[in-house]
Design an enzyme around this catalytic site. Structure first.
Site, PDB file in Angstrom:
ATOM      1  N   LEU A  15      14.016  75.270  41.411  1.00 41.89           N
ATOM      2  CA  LEU A  15      12.998  75.861  42.268  1.00 41.89           C
ATOM      3  C   LEU A  15      11.679  75.086  42.274  1.00 41.89           C
ATOM      4  O   LEU A  15      10.677  75.574  42.803  1.00 41.89           O
ATOM      5  CB  LEU A  15      12.775  77.317  41.881  1.00 41.89           C
ATOM      6  CG  LEU A  15      14.028  78.196  41.994  1.00 41.89           C
ATOM      7  CD1 LEU A  15      13.757  79.608  41.515  1.00 41.89           C
ATOM      8  CD2 LEU A  15      14.589  78.193  43.406  1.00 41.89           C
ATOM      9  N   CYS A  16      11.666  73.881  41.717  1.00 41.36           N
ATOM     10  CA  CYS A  16      10.466  73.036  41.760  1.00 41.36           C
ATOM     11  C   CYS A  16      10.337  72.363  43.118  1.00 41.36           C
ATOM     12  O   CYS A  16      11.333  71.937  43.708  1.00 41.36           O
ATOM     13  CB  CYS A  16      10.536  71.952  40.688  1.00 41.36           C
ATOM     14  SG  CYS A  16      10.109  72.527  39.054  1.00 41.36           S
ATOM     15  N   HIS A  17       9.104  72.246  43.564  1.00 43.47           N
ATOM     16  CA  HIS A  17       8.835  71.540  44.817  1.00 43.47           C
ATOM     17  C   HIS A  17       8.834  70.027  44.571  1.00 43.47           C
ATOM     18  O   HIS A  17       8.333  69.589  43.535  1.00 43.47           O
ATOM     19  CB  HIS A  17       7.450  71.927  45.362  1.00 43.47           C
ATOM     20  CG  HIS A  17       7.359  73.339  45.808  1.00 43.47           C
ATOM     21  ND1 HIS A  17       7.128  74.373  44.931  1.00 43.47           N
ATOM     22  CD2 HIS A  17       7.466  73.887  47.037  1.00 43.47           C
ATOM     23  CE1 HIS A  17       7.099  75.509  45.607  1.00 43.47           C
ATOM     24  NE2 HIS A  17       7.306  75.254  46.881  1.00 43.47           N
ATOM     25  N   MET A  32       5.599  71.161  35.253  1.00 44.55           N
ATOM     26  CA  MET A  32       7.029  70.900  35.081  1.00 44.55           C
ATOM     27  C   MET A  32       7.311  69.404  35.033  1.00 44.55           C
ATOM     28  O   MET A  32       8.170  68.954  34.274  1.00 44.55           O
ATOM     29  CB  MET A  32       7.843  71.566  36.195  1.00 44.55           C
ATOM     30  CG  MET A  32       7.791  73.085  36.153  1.00 44.55           C
ATOM     31  SD  MET A  32       8.244  73.809  34.564  1.00 44.55           S
ATOM     32  CE  MET A  32       9.913  73.240  34.394  1.00 44.55           C
ATOM     33  N   GLU A  33       6.578  68.635  35.820  1.00 48.56           N
ATOM     34  CA  GLU A  33       6.758  67.183  35.817  1.00 48.56           C
ATOM     35  C   GLU A  33       6.340  66.584  34.477  1.00 48.56           C
ATOM     36  O   GLU A  33       7.011  65.696  33.946  1.00 48.56           O
ATOM     37  CB  GLU A  33       5.970  66.557  36.968  1.00 48.56           C
ATOM     38  CG  GLU A  33       6.567  66.796  38.341  1.00 48.56           C
ATOM     39  CD  GLU A  33       6.433  68.229  38.871  1.00 48.56           C
ATOM     40  OE1 GLU A  33       7.104  68.565  39.860  1.00 48.56           O
ATOM     41  OE2 GLU A  33       5.650  69.032  38.301  1.00 48.56           O
ATOM     42  N   ASP A  68      18.750  58.572  22.482  1.00 47.90           N
ATOM     43  CA  ASP A  68      19.914  57.838  22.979  1.00 47.90           C
ATOM     44  C   ASP A  68      19.948  56.412  22.453  1.00 47.90           C
ATOM     45  O   ASP A  68      20.992  55.917  22.040  1.00 47.90           O
ATOM     46  CB  ASP A  68      19.913  57.829  24.507  1.00 47.90           C
ATOM     47  CG  ASP A  68      21.088  57.047  25.071  1.00 47.90           C
ATOM     48  OD1 ASP A  68      22.241  57.353  24.685  1.00 47.90           O
ATOM     49  OD2 ASP A  68      20.868  56.126  25.879  1.00 47.90           O
TER      50      ASP A  68
END
Length: 171
Positions: free
Chosen positions: A79-81, A121-122, A136
């Site tokens: 739901l992130c733009h 969020m970014e 990793d």
């Protein structure tokens, strides 16, 4: 448009998930700073700092991975733009066991945009992916690494104003 039944903006009055309409919001300069860390064995940290890891420059690759992740957040979080980011900066700092009793690397992601919605969020995605990339690249040497304390430290811009995580709200 119906009024949400709760303060959770990604749900409508019927409880259905939706993407928030930001069309009427003003485009403002927005900044978010997120942090996190990865704990590891002292030998793993020494290898990273020496630049002699088999897979190459661990922190350089992790920095690029974090930047790429910030740019692709809307592909990962449903739901992130999608946002036009104006800046993504990833910084790392090593901490030896003598400092805080923890051997590892902390990551700080600063993300900026000019737009109608924030970039928290970014910034969080950038930190997580940068730290996952370190894992990793070093897992052959140290599978016991632990990623922790990922959080938004600061957010500026928009209607909700300026937020700074208090010192007692996590380390």
């Amino acid at each position: 448009m119906s009024t949400p039944a709760s303060p959770l903006t990604h749900f409508d009055a019927q409880g259905q998930a939706h993407m928030v309409d930001v069309g009427a919001k003003a485009a403002t300069h927005r900044v978010a700073v997120a942090t996190g860390r990865i704990e590891m064995q002292p030998e793993t940290l020494a290898l990273i700092e020496s630049g002699t890891a088999k897979k190459g420059d661990v922190l350089g690759i992790a920095r690029i991975a974090g930047i790429m992740a910030a740019k692709r957040t809307s592909d990962l979080i449903p739901l992130c733009h999608p946002l036009a980011l104006t800046r993504v900066a990833i910084e790392f700092e090593s901490c030896g066991a003598s400092g805080h009793g923890i051997t590892g690397i902390s990551c700080v992601a600063t993300v900026e945009t000019v737009g109608p919605t924030g970039v928290e969020m970014e910034a969080l995605t950038a930190v997580q992916v940068a730290l996952l990339t370190i894992y990793d690249m070093c897992k052959a040497l140290d599978r016991g690494m632990v990623i922790s304390d990922v959080k938004v430290r600061e957010k500026r811009g928009g209607k909700s104003g300026h937020f700074v995580m208090s010192a007692h709200a996590g380390s």
